[in-house]
Write an enzyme that holds these catalytic residues in place. Structure first.
Site, short mmCIF file in Angstrom:
data_model
loop_
_atom_site.label_atom_id
_atom_site.label_comp_id
_atom_site.label_asym_id
_atom_site.label_seq_id
_atom_site.Cartn_x
_atom_site.Cartn_y
_atom_site.Cartn_z
N VAL A 135 46.91 88.71 -53.11
CA VAL A 135 47.69 89.64 -53.92
C VAL A 135 47.74 90.90 -53.06
O VAL A 135 46.73 91.58 -52.91
CB VAL A 135 47.05 89.89 -55.30
CG1 VAL A 135 47.79 90.99 -56.05
CG2 VAL A 135 47.04 88.60 -56.13
N PRO A 136 48.89 91.18 -52.45
CA PRO A 136 48.95 92.13 -51.33
C PRO A 136 48.89 93.60 -51.73
O PRO A 136 49.84 94.36 -51.54
CB PRO A 136 50.30 91.78 -50.68
CG PRO A 136 51.13 91.29 -51.83
CD PRO A 136 50.18 90.55 -52.72
N CYS A 137 47.74 94.04 -52.19
CA CYS A 137 47.57 95.44 -52.56
C CYS A 137 47.67 96.37 -51.37
O CYS A 137 47.91 97.57 -51.53
CB CYS A 137 46.25 95.64 -53.31
SG CYS A 137 44.81 95.08 -52.41
N HIS A 138 47.54 95.83 -50.16
CA HIS A 138 47.70 96.66 -48.96
C HIS A 138 49.13 97.14 -48.79
O HIS A 138 49.39 98.05 -48.01
CB HIS A 138 47.24 95.89 -47.72
CG HIS A 138 48.00 94.62 -47.48
ND1 HIS A 138 47.69 93.44 -48.13
CD2 HIS A 138 49.06 94.35 -46.68
CE1 HIS A 138 48.53 92.49 -47.72
NE2 HIS A 138 49.36 93.03 -46.84
#
Length: 170
Positions: A135-138
């Site tokens: 889950v690409p929170c970056h």
């Protein structure tokens, strides 16, 4: 449910992945400030490991290998995320942000069908994402475009974004 843990080495350091029968539950870099006591969790190589969790972890490791080789098209392992409905809604919206692109907190709120005024609560949900990279929170940045924080270190956030932009030709 029993969690099973495996580790793998990536270009940005060692990562621990945890799964249960429902899917991938947690991802941490080995030097993360939020790393739990993984020694207390069952390791994948244990012959008593539950097959569904073991299969999920193998798929997650393969997905990470593809990701770091620039292949963003591989099927993602099933996720089993613990969190409130609000957090899950934000995490789902995060998954719609394309590799190499960024969104700010207000923009992510809108993607999740929330008021841009909920940006602070959205930021909290992003900060509680249990499965970094998957889950690409970056891909979330501050309103002024600066990187903001990242549980695994801002340097990793910047490295992930640079990797994605290069691999996606952006």
């Amino acid at each position: 449910m029993r969690k099973i843990v495996v580790s793998t080495v990536t270009p940005l350091g060692e990562i621990y992945l945890a799964a249960d029968n429902g899917g991938l539950t947690d991802v941490w870099f080995a030097d993360s400030r939020y790393l739990p006591d993984v020694d207390g969790m069952e390791k994948l190589c244990d012959e008593n490991a539950e097959q569904a969790a073991a299969d999920c972890l193998r798929m997650a490791v393969e997905w990470l290998e593809g990701y770091f080789n620039g292949d963003f098209s591989r099927a993602m392992p099933r996720l089993n995320l613990s969190g409130t409905d609000f957090r899950k809604r934000v995490w789902e919206a995060l998954c719609q942000v394309e590799a190499g692109c960024t969104v700010n907190y207000a923009g992510l709120a809108e993607r999740a069908g929330l008021s841009p005024k909920s940006a602070r609560a959205v930021g909290s949900a992003v900060g509680h994402n249990p499965v970094l990279i998957f889950v690409p929170c970056h891909r979330v940045v501050r309103g002024d475009g600066t990187p903001g924080g990242f549980a695994a270190g801002v340097w990793r956030k910047l490295a992930l974004l640079a990797h994605e932009r290069k691999a996606a030709g952006k």
